[in-house]
Scaffold this motif. Structure first.
Motif, PDB file in Angstrom:
ATOM      1  N   ARG A 150       5.812  15.080  11.857  1.00 45.90           N
ATOM      2  CA  ARG A 150       5.446  16.386  11.283  1.00 45.90           C
ATOM      3  C   ARG A 150       4.273  17.014  12.005  1.00 45.90           C
ATOM      4  NH1 ARG A 150       4.227  15.609   5.344  1.00 45.90           N
ATOM      5  NH2 ARG A 150       3.407  17.684   5.681  1.00 45.90           N
ATOM      6  N   LYS A 151       3.420  16.196  12.623  1.00 46.03           N
ATOM      7  CA  LYS A 151       2.214  16.711  13.270  1.00 46.03           C
ATOM      8  C   LYS A 151       2.449  17.150  14.714  1.00 46.03           C
ATOM      9  CE  LYS A 151      -0.741  13.933  10.369  1.00 46.03           C
ATOM     10  NZ  LYS A 151      -1.760  12.905  10.293  1.00 46.03           N
ATOM     11  N   ILE A 152       3.613  16.834  15.253  1.00 46.53           N
ATOM     12  CA  ILE A 152       3.913  17.223  16.631  1.00 46.53           C
ATOM     13  C   ILE A 152       4.321  18.691  16.638  1.00 46.53           C
ATOM     14  CG2 ILE A 152       5.401  16.832  18.628  1.00 46.53           C
ATOM     15  CD1 ILE A 152       5.650  13.923  17.712  1.00 46.53           C
ATOM     16  N   ARG A 153       3.458  19.501  17.223  1.00 46.38           N
ATOM     17  CA  ARG A 153       3.717  20.944  17.259  1.00 46.38           C
ATOM     18  C   ARG A 153       4.616  21.316  18.429  1.00 46.38           C
ATOM     19  NH1 ARG A 153      -2.145  21.305  16.175  1.00 46.38           N
ATOM     20  NH2 ARG A 153      -2.328  21.558  13.933  1.00 46.38           N
ATOM     21  N   ASP A 154       4.365  20.700  19.560  1.00 45.38           N
ATOM     22  CA  ASP A 154       5.111  21.005  20.772  1.00 45.38           C
ATOM     23  C   ASP A 154       6.219  19.976  20.945  1.00 45.38           C
ATOM     24  OD1 ASP A 154       6.032  21.774  23.229  1.00 45.38           O
ATOM     25  OD2 ASP A 154       4.210  21.230  24.337  1.00 45.38           O
ATOM     26  N   ARG A 155       7.409  20.308  20.495  1.00 44.99           N
ATOM     27  CA  ARG A 155       8.528  19.358  20.556  1.00 44.99           C
ATOM     28  C   ARG A 155       8.886  19.013  22.004  1.00 44.99           C
ATOM     29  NH1 ARG A 155       8.300  17.125  15.768  1.00 44.99           N
ATOM     30  NH2 ARG A 155       9.051  18.405  14.088  1.00 44.99           N
ATOM     31  N   ALA A 156       8.529  19.875  22.951  1.00 47.49           N
ATOM     32  CA  ALA A 156       8.795  19.583  24.360  1.00 47.49           C
ATOM     33  C   ALA A 156       7.954  18.415  24.853  1.00 47.49           C
ATOM     34  CB  ALA A 156       8.532  20.821  25.209  1.00 47.49           C
ATOM     35  N   ALA A 157       6.860  18.125  24.171  1.00 47.31           N
ATOM     36  CA  ALA A 157       5.974  17.029  24.564  1.00 47.31           C
ATOM     37  C   ALA A 157       6.352  15.707  23.888  1.00 47.31           C
ATOM     38  CB  ALA A 157       4.530  17.390  24.229  1.00 47.31           C
ATOM     39  N   THR A 158       7.411  15.694  23.123  1.00 48.72           N
ATOM     40  CA  THR A 158       7.799  14.501  22.377  1.00 48.72           C
ATOM     41  C   THR A 158       8.159  13.349  23.305  1.00 48.72           C
ATOM     42  OG1 THR A 158       8.619  15.942  20.624  1.00 48.72           O
ATOM     43  CG2 THR A 158       9.268  13.647  20.510  1.00 48.72           C
ATOM     44  N   ASP A 159       8.869  13.643  24.406  1.00 49.56           N
ATOM     45  CA  ASP A 159       9.214  12.576  25.359  1.00 49.56           C
ATOM     46  C   ASP A 159       7.952  11.949  25.938  1.00 49.56           C
ATOM     47  OD1 ASP A 159      11.869  13.079  24.940  1.00 49.56           O
ATOM     48  OD2 ASP A 159      12.229  14.014  26.887  1.00 49.56           O
ATOM     49  N   ALA A 160       6.973  12.763  26.255  1.00 46.14           N
ATOM     50  CA  ALA A 160       5.714  12.250  26.810  1.00 46.14           C
ATOM     51  C   ALA A 160       5.002  11.374  25.784  1.00 46.14           C
ATOM     52  CB  ALA A 160       4.815  13.395  27.248  1.00 46.14           C
ATOM     53  N   TYR A 161       5.006  11.783  24.526  1.00 45.24           N
ATOM     54  CA  TYR A 161       4.377  10.994  23.470  1.00 45.24           C
ATOM     55  C   TYR A 161       5.096   9.655  23.321  1.00 45.24           C
ATOM     56  CZ  TYR A 161       2.531   9.565  18.965  1.00 45.24           C
ATOM     57  OH  TYR A 161       1.929   8.850  17.962  1.00 45.24           O
ATOM     58  N   LEU A 162       6.426   9.689  23.328  1.00 49.11           N
ATOM     59  CA  LEU A 162       7.212   8.453  23.211  1.00 49.11           C
ATOM     60  C   LEU A 162       6.930   7.533  24.391  1.00 49.11           C
ATOM     61  CD1 LEU A 162       9.422   6.820  21.744  1.00 49.11           C
ATOM     62  CD2 LEU A 162      11.103   8.070  23.117  1.00 49.11           C
TER      63      LEU A 162
END
Length: 168
Positions: free
Chosen positions: A50-62
């Motif tokens: 829920r706190k991830i605003r930039d869904r494009a950065a999700t791969d980088a976070y993972l």
């Protein structure tokens, strides 16, 4: 999380679970541990979804979560390598290029490279990230990525016991 967030996460998980598992395997060299690392990364991602605003950065976070989990796992006392009195001898004069070089040779050599250097090599050469992308994923400077890459390649060459062309 609300229903929509759960559905988005479920879609993301379904799309990325093989990617995460494969990356984790390259980081640790064991499919069972890779499953554990991928699970750890997805649990952490789910907590913060829920706190991830930039869904494009999700791969980088993972990816960053996977690397950190692999490094943390390697620091655990029961994962440390054990010393032996004598090293096993390799057959005299045999080099990797004298026999059929396999992917397994590379993975075995990669497994013996220190975790931080292994993470840099995996992100650079298997995941295809550039120096700045690796620096961002690992939370370090580009200079650190470059030095860890050089050291990691040197260690990989030593582990493979030969001169390996890593510039091409």
């Amino acid at each position: 999380m609300n229903q929509r967030d759960e559905e988005e996460f479920a879609e993301y998980f379904a799309a990325k679970r093989d990617f995460a598992r494969r990356t984790a395997y390259l980081l640790c060299g064991d499919w069972h541990r890779a499953d554990d690392l991928a699970q750890t990364a997805f649990v952490a991602l789910h907590r913060r979804w829920r706190k991830i605003r930039d869904r494009a950065a999700t791969d980088a976070y993972l990816r960053k979560t996977l690397v950190r989990a692999a490094i943390d796992e390697s620091r655990r006392p029961w994962r440390r390598e054990r010393q032996v009195e004598e090293l096993p001898e390799a057959p005299a004069g045999e080099r990797v290029d004298d026999r059929v070089a396999t992917r397994q040779d590379l993975l075995d050599g990669l497994r013996r490279v220190p975790p931080r250097q292994r993470a840099v090599l995996v992100l650079r050469y298997f995941e295809g990230l550039d120096v700045s992308g690796v620096a961002k994923a690992l939370g370090c400077s580009e200079g650190t990525v470059k030095s860890q890459t050089a050291r990691g390649l040197a260690n990989l060459r030593d582990e493979l016991g030969e001169e390996v062309d890593t510039h091409g």
